[in-house]
Design a protein around this motif. Structure first.
Motif, short mmCIF file in Angstrom:
data_model
loop_
_atom_site.label_atom_id
_atom_site.label_comp_id
_atom_site.label_asym_id
_atom_site.label_seq_id
_atom_site.Cartn_x
_atom_site.Cartn_y
_atom_site.Cartn_z
N MET A 1 0.85 -1.18 0.00
CA MET A 1 0.00 0.00 0.00
C MET A 1 0.89 1.24 0.00
SD MET A 1 -2.72 1.20 2.85
CE MET A 1 -4.30 0.98 2.11
N ILE A 2 0.56 2.17 -0.86
CA ILE A 2 1.34 3.40 -0.97
C ILE A 2 0.72 4.46 -0.05
CG2 ILE A 2 2.17 5.19 -2.50
CD1 ILE A 2 1.84 3.20 -4.80
N MET A 3 1.53 4.93 0.88
CA MET A 3 1.09 5.98 1.79
C MET A 3 2.09 7.14 1.68
SD MET A 3 -0.10 3.60 4.96
CE MET A 3 -0.94 4.89 5.82
N ILE A 4 1.74 8.26 2.24
CA ILE A 4 2.55 9.46 2.08
C ILE A 4 3.98 9.28 2.61
CG2 ILE A 4 1.87 10.61 4.22
CD1 ILE A 4 1.63 13.13 2.15
N LEU A 5 4.16 8.46 3.63
CA LEU A 5 5.49 8.28 4.21
C LEU A 5 6.36 7.29 3.45
CD1 LEU A 5 4.56 8.31 7.99
CD2 LEU A 5 5.49 10.17 6.62
N ASN A 6 5.78 6.46 2.60
CA ASN A 6 6.57 5.47 1.88
C ASN A 6 6.47 5.61 0.37
OD1 ASN A 6 4.09 4.37 1.22
ND2 ASN A 6 4.36 2.51 2.41
N GLN A 7 6.13 6.80 -0.10
CA GLN A 7 6.01 7.02 -1.54
C GLN A 7 7.13 7.91 -2.05
OE1 GLN A 7 2.21 8.90 -2.01
NE2 GLN A 7 3.00 10.95 -1.68
N LYS A 8 7.47 7.73 -3.33
CA LYS A 8 8.44 8.59 -3.99
C LYS A 8 7.87 9.00 -5.34
CE LYS A 8 12.88 8.19 -3.08
NZ LYS A 8 14.28 7.70 -3.17
N GLU A 9 8.16 10.21 -5.72
CA GLU A 9 7.67 10.76 -6.98
C GLU A 9 8.53 10.27 -8.15
OE1 GLU A 9 6.44 15.08 -7.22
OE2 GLU A 9 8.34 15.06 -8.33
N VAL A 10 7.88 9.70 -9.17
CA VAL A 10 8.61 9.26 -10.35
C VAL A 10 8.29 10.09 -11.58
CG1 VAL A 10 8.98 6.88 -9.61
CG2 VAL A 10 6.92 7.45 -10.89
N PHE A 11 7.25 10.89 -11.50
CA PHE A 11 6.89 11.73 -12.65
C PHE A 11 6.20 12.99 -12.17
CE2 PHE A 11 3.74 13.20 -15.73
CZ PHE A 11 4.54 13.41 -16.84
N VAL A 12 6.58 14.09 -12.77
CA VAL A 12 5.85 15.35 -12.62
C VAL A 12 5.96 16.05 -13.97
CG1 VAL A 12 7.84 16.61 -11.66
CG2 VAL A 12 5.54 17.48 -11.29
N GLY A 13 4.83 16.49 -14.50
CA GLY A 13 4.85 17.14 -15.79
C GLY A 13 3.48 17.67 -16.19
N ALA A 14 3.47 18.37 -17.32
CA ALA A 14 2.23 18.98 -17.80
C ALA A 14 1.67 18.27 -19.03
CB ALA A 14 2.47 20.45 -18.13
N ALA A 15 2.39 17.28 -19.55
CA ALA A 15 1.97 16.60 -20.77
C ALA A 15 1.09 15.39 -20.44
CB ALA A 15 3.18 16.16 -21.57
N LEU A 16 -0.17 15.47 -20.85
CA LEU A 16 -1.11 14.38 -20.59
C LEU A 16 -0.67 13.09 -21.29
CD1 LEU A 16 -3.75 13.29 -19.43
CD2 LEU A 16 -4.92 14.22 -21.44
N LYS A 17 -0.14 13.22 -22.50
CA LYS A 17 0.29 12.04 -23.24
C LYS A 17 1.40 11.29 -22.48
CE LYS A 17 2.18 10.52 -27.64
NZ LYS A 17 2.74 10.90 -28.91
N ARG A 18 2.39 12.00 -22.00
CA ARG A 18 3.49 11.36 -21.25
C ARG A 18 2.98 10.80 -19.93
NH1 ARG A 18 7.49 8.02 -21.20
NH2 ARG A 18 8.99 8.44 -19.57
N PHE A 19 2.09 11.51 -19.28
CA PHE A 19 1.48 11.04 -18.03
C PHE A 19 0.83 9.67 -18.26
CE2 PHE A 19 -2.62 11.00 -15.61
CZ PHE A 19 -2.10 10.85 -14.34
N ASN A 20 0.07 9.53 -19.33
CA ASN A 20 -0.58 8.26 -19.65
C ASN A 20 0.43 7.19 -20.04
OD1 ASN A 20 -3.25 8.98 -19.07
ND2 ASN A 20 -3.44 10.00 -21.04
#
Length: 85
Positions: free
Chosen positions: A1-20
Protein backbone atom coordinates in the motif's frame (compact mmCIF):
# COMPACT_ATOMS: atom_id res chain seq x y z
CA UNK A 1 0.00 0.00 0.00
CA UNK A 2 1.34 3.40 -0.97
CA UNK A 3 1.09 5.98 1.79
CA UNK A 4 2.55 9.46 2.08
CA UNK A 5 5.49 8.28 4.21
CA UNK A 6 6.57 5.47 1.88
CA UNK A 7 6.01 7.02 -1.54
CA UNK A 8 8.44 8.59 -3.99
CA UNK A 9 7.67 10.76 -6.98
CA UNK A 10 8.61 9.26 -10.35
CA UNK A 11 6.89 11.73 -12.65
CA UNK A 12 5.85 15.35 -12.62
CA UNK A 13 4.85 17.14 -15.79
CA UNK A 14 2.23 18.98 -17.80
CA UNK A 15 1.97 16.60 -20.77
CA UNK A 16 -1.11 14.38 -20.59
CA UNK A 17 0.29 12.04 -23.24
CA UNK A 18 3.49 11.36 -21.25
CA UNK A 19 1.48 11.04 -18.03
CA UNK A 20 -0.58 8.26 -19.65
CA UNK A 21 2.55 6.60 -21.09
CA UNK A 22 4.15 6.50 -17.64
CA UNK A 23 1.01 5.02 -16.11
CA UNK A 24 0.91 2.35 -18.84
CA UNK A 25 4.58 1.43 -18.32
CA UNK A 26 4.07 1.07 -14.57
CA UNK A 27 0.89 -0.98 -15.01
CA UNK A 28 2.38 -3.37 -17.57
CA UNK A 29 5.31 -4.01 -15.24
CA UNK A 30 3.14 -4.61 -12.18
CA UNK A 31 4.17 -1.51 -10.26
CA UNK A 32 1.43 0.04 -8.13
CA UNK A 33 1.21 3.80 -8.28
CA UNK A 34 -0.81 6.76 -7.10
CA UNK A 35 -1.33 9.95 -9.01
CA UNK A 36 -2.72 13.39 -8.54
CA UNK A 37 -3.66 16.14 -10.93
CA UNK A 38 -3.39 19.81 -10.01
CA UNK A 39 -5.44 22.25 -12.08
CA UNK A 40 -3.35 25.41 -12.22
CA UNK A 41 -6.13 27.39 -13.90
CA UNK A 42 -8.64 27.08 -11.06
CA UNK A 43 -8.59 29.62 -8.25
CA UNK A 44 -7.17 28.67 -4.87
CA UNK A 45 -9.51 27.91 -1.99
CA UNK A 46 -7.43 30.14 0.27
CA UNK A 47 -7.69 33.23 -1.86
CA UNK A 48 -7.36 34.57 -5.36
CA UNK A 49 -4.42 33.15 -7.26
CA UNK A 50 -2.58 35.01 -9.99
CA UNK A 51 -4.75 33.29 -12.60
CA UNK A 52 -7.92 34.32 -10.81
CA UNK A 53 -6.77 37.92 -10.93
CA UNK A 54 -5.40 37.97 -14.48
CA UNK A 55 -7.21 35.13 -16.25
CA UNK A 56 -5.76 32.61 -18.66
CA UNK A 57 -5.89 34.59 -21.89
CA UNK A 58 -3.07 33.59 -24.21
CA UNK A 59 -1.99 30.58 -22.14
CA UNK A 60 -1.98 27.11 -23.64
CA UNK A 61 -4.65 25.04 -21.93
CA UNK A 62 -2.64 21.83 -22.38
CA UNK A 63 -0.25 23.30 -19.80
CA UNK A 64 -2.97 24.19 -17.31
CA UNK A 65 -2.64 20.94 -15.35
CA UNK A 66 0.32 19.40 -13.56
CA UNK A 67 0.41 15.62 -13.23
CA UNK A 68 2.21 13.77 -10.43
CA UNK A 69 2.83 10.01 -10.16
CA UNK A 70 4.10 8.30 -7.03
CA UNK A 71 5.29 4.74 -6.38
CA UNK A 72 6.19 2.85 -3.23
CA UNK A 73 9.76 3.66 -2.24
CA UNK A 74 10.71 -0.02 -2.62
CA UNK A 75 9.64 0.13 -6.30
CA UNK A 76 11.30 3.46 -7.02
CA UNK A 77 14.54 2.15 -8.56
CA UNK A 78 12.72 -0.31 -10.82
CA UNK A 79 10.18 2.33 -11.90
CA UNK A 80 12.90 4.89 -12.52
CA UNK A 81 14.85 2.38 -14.64
CA UNK A 82 11.78 1.50 -16.72
CA UNK A 83 10.90 5.14 -17.31
CA UNK A 84 14.43 6.06 -18.43
CA UNK A 85 14.54 3.45 -21.22
Amino acid sequence: MIMILNQKEVFVGAALKRFNEVRDILSVNGINYKYRVVDNASPSLLGASRRARTGTFGEKMEHSKTYYIYVHKDDYDKANYLLRK
